[in-house]
Design a protein around this motif. Sequence first.
Motif, mmCIF file in Angstrom:
data_model
loop_
_atom_site.group_PDB
_atom_site.id
_atom_site.type_symbol
_atom_site.label_atom_id
_atom_site.label_comp_id
_atom_site.label_asym_id
_atom_site.label_seq_id
_atom_site.Cartn_x
_atom_site.Cartn_y
_atom_site.Cartn_z
ATOM 1 N N TYR A 32 0.830 -1.205 0.000
ATOM 2 C CA TYR A 32 0.000 0.000 0.000
ATOM 3 C C TYR A 32 0.867 1.259 0.000
ATOM 4 O O TYR A 32 0.621 2.204 -0.764
ATOM 5 N N GLN A 37 3.968 1.610 -1.014
ATOM 6 C CA GLN A 37 4.787 1.776 -2.217
ATOM 7 C C GLN A 37 3.936 1.919 -3.476
ATOM 8 O O GLN A 37 4.229 2.759 -4.327
ATOM 9 N N ASP A 38 2.886 1.095 -3.622
ATOM 10 C CA ASP A 38 2.103 1.084 -4.860
ATOM 11 C C ASP A 38 1.051 2.185 -4.914
ATOM 12 O O ASP A 38 0.702 2.659 -5.998
ATOM 13 N N VAL A 39 0.527 2.564 -3.757
ATOM 14 C CA VAL A 39 -0.566 3.539 -3.735
ATOM 15 C C VAL A 39 -0.083 4.914 -3.272
ATOM 16 O O VAL A 39 -0.366 5.940 -3.909
ATOM 17 N N LEU A 40 0.683 4.952 -2.165
ATOM 18 C CA LEU A 40 1.168 6.234 -1.655
ATOM 19 C C LEU A 40 2.480 6.664 -2.297
ATOM 20 O O LEU A 40 2.958 7.768 -2.044
ATOM 21 N N ASN A 41 3.080 5.769 -3.108
ATOM 22 C CA ASN A 41 4.316 6.056 -3.858
ATOM 23 C C ASN A 41 5.500 6.400 -2.954
ATOM 24 O O ASN A 41 6.315 7.269 -3.277
ATOM 25 N N TYR A 42 5.614 5.703 -1.824
ATOM 26 C CA TYR A 42 6.763 5.904 -0.946
ATOM 27 C C TYR A 42 7.988 5.193 -1.525
ATOM 28 O O TYR A 42 7.875 4.167 -2.201
ATOM 29 N N THR A 43 9.161 5.716 -1.233
ATOM 30 C CA THR A 43 10.396 5.028 -1.584
ATOM 31 C C THR A 43 10.628 3.888 -0.596
ATOM 32 O O THR A 43 9.923 3.758 0.417
ATOM 33 N N THR A 72 9.195 3.843 3.152
ATOM 34 C CA THR A 72 8.358 2.732 3.606
ATOM 35 C C THR A 72 8.900 2.131 4.892
ATOM 36 O O THR A 72 8.149 1.860 5.839
ATOM 37 N N PRO A 100 -4.148 2.935 -8.421
ATOM 38 C CA PRO A 100 -4.252 3.147 -6.975
ATOM 39 C C PRO A 100 -5.618 2.868 -6.368
ATOM 40 O O PRO A 100 -5.700 2.208 -5.327
#
Length: 480
Positions: A304, A306-312, A316, A439
């Motif tokens: 969630y 990484q794929d949705v909130l686009n955290y590194t 993460t 997302p």
Amino acid sequence: MTRAGPDAASAASRTAAPSASRVILALACVAQFMVVLDVSVVNVALPAIQTSLSFTTTDLPWVAGAYSLAFAGFLLPGGRLADLYGTRRVFVAGLALFAVPSLAGGLATAPALLIAARAAQGLGAAVLAPATLTVLTTSFPEGPRRTRALAAWTAVSLAGGAAGNLVGGVLTQSLSWRWILLVNVPIGAVALALTGRLPGSGRPGRAARLDLPGAGSVTAGLALLAYGVMQAEPRGWDDPVTASVLATAVLLLAAFVLIETRLARDPLIPPRLFRLRAVSAGNAVMLLAGACFQVPMWYFLTLYMQDVLNYTALETGLGFLPHTLLTMAVGLRVTPWLMKRVDDRALIIAGAMLAAAGFLWQSRLTADGDYLSAVLGPAVLVSIGGGLLNTPLTTAVTSGVPGRDAGAASGLMNTAKQVGGALGLAALTAATAGHAAGPPSLAHAYGNAFLIMATMMSAIVAASLALPPRRDTPETDPSR
């Protein structure tokens, strides 16, 4: 019937000196932390590993899978080794079997070498993890000191899952992916130097024999079960390969039950253990808890972020820091204090209810969620619930177990936890598969996974009623 070795008998009949106790507890916790950490530490490093060693997309999952497969498969025989050959010997062997492949994996120059090293690490982990718990249950008699020791062991076990993502992200980004494995070498070397403080490793009174037919059937059965559930998501549950592997696993596990109950002279898991209600009911609860806490929670929350909130990868890992700190704070301080005043079963139920509420909150994930409401808020409830639940559950599963069976009980508990995690992840992955990319769809799928976890936590509440009530008692000599 296998008689307890001198090390188990003598350790169980006395209380370790305070200075020795601190070293024993530190060794057990550090070793357990390494084992749990390596389940998840490679996750955020997989892209770097793929680029460095030219892994194919098909082979890359085996960097994580080879470890989990060997770990799950060898846990039961690994647990029995301490009963048969001595706690210290097996602890040292497990450390060596874990540290040497860590060095080989960190220096690997080809995909096959890294996968082989990870499988060897898993074998070492299967020997070491039960030994860490056996060290504690044979060094600390039942009572407040054992409760505190098990609280520390449980806290680092839970924290290791969250810390793996953080450690993996920091080491990969600041040094190299190789250091997620190489870091185990100096830690293992220091631990090996201190193992002389562990309970002695005298041999049993008569020649001890490992139940090889039982070990072979359960190792192959659990390994195939883990492999089958790993293949279920990409291939499908009705795929001929998946179905045949799972059918073979069931047959081998049925053969294991027959061997243990009818044929084995020195059973790997003595049937007498299951006559203890705390062991039989406690391991059923542990299986359900593992299906949420062991792997699935970290897996879906990582996806969630990484794929949705686009955290590194590093962001993460840092996102899991509250889980780690809260779990350790509750597990180390709050839970032992409560266990002196509240029945263990009530704490398990309260922890499961809090975790269920946290997972229910977590199930409301959206594509435009923010860290505070979508991650941190639920983390507070889930971490407090997990911290309250796991220490009394670990205490219940190991209470009343005779010293000669301490290793077997430790292996059984760790197996229940690992198999629960594997089965839980497979079931949850299958339940959330088939959603369109993007997302909003991914957030909905991951939310469904957490909704199922909330349901499993509710099942723990019901299953915990079968546990015998027990309060922490003043420290007594367990040899009485």
